[in-house]
Write a protein that holds these residues in place. Structure first.
Motif, mmCIF file in Angstrom:
data_model
loop_
_atom_site.group_PDB
_atom_site.id
_atom_site.type_symbol
_atom_site.label_atom_id
_atom_site.label_comp_id
_atom_site.label_asym_id
_atom_site.label_seq_id
_atom_site.Cartn_x
_atom_site.Cartn_y
_atom_site.Cartn_z
ATOM 1 N N MET A 364 0.934 -1.277 -0.253
ATOM 2 C CA MET A 364 0.021 -0.022 -0.172
ATOM 3 C C MET A 364 0.813 1.418 0.136
ATOM 4 S SD MET A 364 -3.586 -0.278 2.338
ATOM 5 C CE MET A 364 -2.184 -1.781 3.878
ATOM 6 N N GLN A 365 2.171 1.202 1.217
ATOM 7 C CA GLN A 365 2.627 2.668 0.771
ATOM 8 C C GLN A 365 4.001 2.206 -0.789
ATOM 9 O OE1 GLN A 365 4.813 1.446 4.628
ATOM 10 N NE2 GLN A 365 3.594 2.222 5.896
ATOM 11 N N ASN A 366 3.765 1.488 -1.089
ATOM 12 C CA ASN A 366 4.282 1.510 -2.621
ATOM 13 C C ASN A 366 3.497 2.892 -3.195
ATOM 14 O OD1 ASN A 366 5.468 1.976 -5.187
ATOM 15 N ND2 ASN A 366 6.465 -0.327 -4.262
ATOM 16 N N GLU A 367 3.724 3.536 -3.738
ATOM 17 C CA GLU A 367 3.350 4.582 -5.277
ATOM 18 C C GLU A 367 2.924 3.970 -6.171
ATOM 19 O OE1 GLU A 367 4.484 8.995 -4.628
ATOM 20 O OE2 GLU A 367 3.952 8.870 -2.787
ATOM 21 N N GLU A 368 3.198 3.342 -6.527
ATOM 22 C CA GLU A 368 3.678 2.505 -7.591
ATOM 23 C C GLU A 368 2.129 1.491 -7.675
ATOM 24 O OE1 GLU A 368 7.012 1.103 -9.218
ATOM 25 O OE2 GLU A 368 8.298 2.137 -9.235
ATOM 26 N N ASN A 369 1.869 1.004 -6.716
ATOM 27 C CA ASN A 369 0.806 -0.200 -6.571
ATOM 28 C C ASN A 369 -0.394 0.929 -7.217
ATOM 29 O OD1 ASN A 369 2.197 -1.787 -6.772
ATOM 30 N ND2 ASN A 369 2.291 -1.944 -4.885
ATOM 31 N N SER A 370 -1.275 2.055 -6.569
ATOM 32 C CA SER A 370 -1.956 2.982 -6.688
ATOM 33 C C SER A 370 -3.476 2.304 -5.914
ATOM 34 C CB SER A 370 -1.977 3.413 -7.739
ATOM 35 O OG SER A 370 -1.506 4.060 -8.232
ATOM 36 N N ILE A 371 -3.026 1.433 -4.346
ATOM 37 C CA ILE A 371 -4.191 0.718 -4.199
ATOM 38 C C ILE A 371 -5.377 1.593 -3.431
ATOM 39 C CG2 ILE A 371 -4.734 -0.492 -2.314
ATOM 40 C CD1 ILE A 371 -2.203 -1.782 -4.108
ATOM 41 N N ASP A 372 -6.623 1.312 -3.935
ATOM 42 C CA ASP A 372 -7.655 1.831 -3.553
ATOM 43 C C ASP A 372 -8.567 1.727 -2.387
ATOM 44 O OD1 ASP A 372 -8.246 3.598 -6.127
ATOM 45 O OD2 ASP A 372 -8.018 2.076 -7.268
ATOM 46 N N SER A 373 -8.112 0.307 -2.521
ATOM 47 C CA SER A 373 -8.969 -0.374 -1.113
ATOM 48 C C SER A 373 -8.318 -1.816 -0.740
ATOM 49 C CB SER A 373 -10.149 -0.261 -1.396
ATOM 50 O OG SER A 373 -11.021 -1.167 -2.918
ATOM 51 N N VAL A 374 -8.708 -2.729 0.317
ATOM 52 C CA VAL A 374 -8.032 -3.330 0.322
ATOM 53 C C VAL A 374 -10.275 -4.281 1.164
ATOM 54 C CG1 VAL A 374 -6.908 -4.846 2.938
ATOM 55 C CG2 VAL A 374 -6.033 -2.457 1.410
ATOM 56 N N THR A 388 -5.055 -3.168 10.310
ATOM 57 C CA THR A 388 -5.551 -1.882 10.291
ATOM 58 C C THR A 388 -5.002 -1.305 11.971
ATOM 59 O OG1 THR A 388 -7.042 -2.885 12.276
ATOM 60 C CG2 THR A 388 -7.293 -2.356 10.278
ATOM 61 N N ARG A 389 -3.925 -1.968 12.453
ATOM 62 C CA ARG A 389 -2.886 -1.640 13.515
ATOM 63 C C ARG A 389 -1.542 -0.477 13.176
ATOM 64 N NH1 ARG A 389 1.807 -6.657 15.473
ATOM 65 N NH2 ARG A 389 2.211 -7.040 13.572
ATOM 66 N N PHE A 390 -1.767 -0.204 11.816
ATOM 67 C CA PHE A 390 -0.937 0.316 10.316
ATOM 68 C C PHE A 390 -1.500 1.477 10.445
ATOM 69 C CE2 PHE A 390 1.167 -3.831 10.453
ATOM 70 C CZ PHE A 390 2.427 -4.077 10.969
ATOM 71 N N ARG A 391 -2.809 1.483 10.116
ATOM 72 C CA ARG A 391 -3.297 2.584 9.935
ATOM 73 C C ARG A 391 -3.634 3.131 8.702
ATOM 74 N NH1 ARG A 391 -5.130 0.985 14.304
ATOM 75 N NH2 ARG A 391 -4.854 2.239 16.450
ATOM 76 N N PRO A 392 -4.188 1.666 8.154
ATOM 77 C CA PRO A 392 -4.155 2.533 6.528
ATOM 78 C C PRO A 392 -4.871 3.726 5.878
ATOM 79 C CG PRO A 392 -4.631 0.298 6.937
ATOM 80 C CD PRO A 392 -4.781 0.664 8.045
ATOM 81 N N LYS A 393 -4.160 4.320 5.078
ATOM 82 C CA LYS A 393 -4.917 4.558 4.411
ATOM 83 C C LYS A 393 -5.607 4.947 3.657
ATOM 84 C CE LYS A 393 -2.672 8.806 6.788
ATOM 85 N NZ LYS A 393 -3.140 9.467 7.982
#
Length: 472
Positions: A364-374, A388-393
């Motif tokens: 998710m943190q790799n901008e190349e992937n551009s994840i919209d949702s999990v 979710t302990r990593f608090r994804p955006k």
């Protein structure tokens, strides 16, 4: 597709101001994710009927709303002669005793073991610190204490003894009665007050098992020095944690409160346990339609601390503006989440689900992937906790066939739970699974979705796979 307006969850306490189905519905619409029931007030029958109302309204709205039954625990409450309050002046002496025959003019009745435990030089606080005394004399059946300020002493107020551990049971008889009353409707979480160590958690877990409630999660309330001394073992033994700042703020020096709040939240995240920040967050809204600036900052600070949830008590039980209080917390959380930077460089477990969760965060943190949702398939919620302990955006869609897991995940930061059914057996093709989710409106065309799953649906502990899918 259900889109989350805020990721921080809201726990709202149900009381006289919010007990009707109409207002419960308004609370859910405003952002309530967990309905809390405080067993210090109300009978088991009262709570059971209101829990049923919450279940009914949530089902009608098609939304997960968890229920938290908060036990009273072994708190000390003082009694006054004939229940009559009295005023004291700075330096005035009053008596604390268990002897109901005392003829002293200004006397406060407390349990015998409290008189036995306290010593000269100890401090006593009443009413969440509004009244402070120092013990100046001790006899077999009473304590003489000097008032440290001018104040009014009222009956049935709580008593705290900072730094002094009073030998009391972790559960009292009214707690067991409330647990008996919860069997019919079931509850998702049970809050344990005044936790001191992991043994207190075990005692409650045994009581839940006896009643067929073994899958109910335990929320350990951190509100005394003993809990702070045993914080790591309490977090590990419990399922979730509450920073119960009301009693904690009088058990420890007030200047330490923010430090402990941040430390508790961080430790819970490292352990993958949801954490609630509670007490007086918007207390002025009991009477006022707008919060104070300090209250706005308090809620925002909890968001920047990366709490899973914030809580309302009097604001929604007896307040004049309960729905507005929930809306206010939701607005503060939604705005500040966008600016919160959450780092978590260490974690305590090396299980497959934990490693998969960490790998998902890296993707998710790799901008190349551009994840919209999990999208995360889960039977128990464990993988979602670890993720979710990593608090994804981005929104985390948790898919489960388990009704209890569906409701429990309403507490987790950034999680949108869904009840789904897939055919049993091996999951080989995530693209086909995403097509099913598209039909259900969980994902939509054009999105890039990160899918977290195990090879066997409905089998806990087998989460071991990640796939990035571009939805057609």
């Amino acid at each position: 597709m259900q889109k989350m307006l805020k990721r921080t969850k809201i726990v709202a306490t149900i009381g006289p101001a919010t007990e009707t189905e109409e207002v419960i519905g308004q609370l859910i619409d405003a952002g309530m994710n967990v309905a809390r029931f405080n067993t210090k007030h109300g009978t088991p029958e009262w709570h059971r009927e209101r829990v049923q109302r919450v279940r009914k309204v949530a089902a009608e709205k098609g939304l997960p709303v968890a229920v938290l039954l908060d036990l009273q625990g072994p708190e000390i409450r003082v009694d006054l002669r004939d229940g009559q309050a009295f005023s004291v002046r700075d330096g005035e002496e009053v008596f604390f005793t268990f002897n109901k025959q005392s003829t002293e003019e200004k006397v406060i009745f407390i349990p015998e073991n409290v008189v036995d435990t306290l010593q000269i030089g100890n401090f006593v606080l009443l009413d969440d610190g509004a009244c402070e005394f120092e013990i100046v004399k001790k006899e077999d059946d009473f304590l003489m204490a000097k008032a440290l300020g001018d104040f009014e002493v009222k009956t049935r107020k709580t008593m705290n003894t900072p730094g002094i551990v009073i030998d009391m049971p972790s559960l009292i008889d009214p707690d067991r009665v409330q647990l008996d009353g919860a069997v019919e409707t079931g509850v998702d979480f049970v809050g344990l007050s005044f936790v001191r160590d992991k043994e207190d958690i075990k005692i409650l877990r045994d009581e839940l098992d006896k009643r067929g409630l073994k899958d109910t999660s335990i929320v350990a309330k951190i509100e005394n020095q003993s809990a702070l001394d045993n914080l790591d073992e309490i977090i590990n033994a419990s399922d979730a944690v509450m920073v119960a700042r009301g009693d904690l703020a009088v058990e420890v020096p007030f200047e330490q409160l923010a430090f402990w709040q941040k430390l508790i939240i961080t430790k819970c995240r490292l352990a993958g346990k949801p954490v609630i920040t509670a007490t007086q967050m918007l207390k002025s809204m009991v009477e006022s339609p707008r919060p104070t600036r300090a209250e706005v900052s308090d809620v925002a600070n909890a968001v920047y601390d990366s709490t899973d949830a914030v809580m309302l008590s009097e604001e929604t039980t007896i307040g004049k503006f309960p729905v507005k209080a929930v809306e206010t917390q939701a607005k503060i959380a939604a705005f500040n989440e966008e600016y919160e930077t959450s780092y978590l460089d260490e974690w305590e477990d090396e299980t497959d689900p934990s490693l998969v969760a960490h790998a998902a965060v890296y993707l998710m943190q790799n901008e190349e992937n551009s994840i919209d949702s999990v999208v995360c398939l889960t039977e128990t919620g464990n993988t979602v906790n670890l993720l979710t302990r990593f608090r994804p955006k981005v929104d985390v869609h948790a898919l489960t066939s388990n009704e209890l897991t569906y409701r429990k995940l309403a507490l987790n930061y950034g999680v949108i739970p869904h009840i789904v059914e897939f055919a049993g057996g091996k999951i080989e093709e995530p693209n086909a699974m995403v097509e099913i989710l598209k039909e259900k409106g969980i994902v939509k065309s054009g999105e890039t979705v990160l899918v977290i799953y195990g090879t066997i649906w409905k089998t806990p502990g087998l989460t071991n796979s990640l796939s990035i899918v571009h939805v057609k």
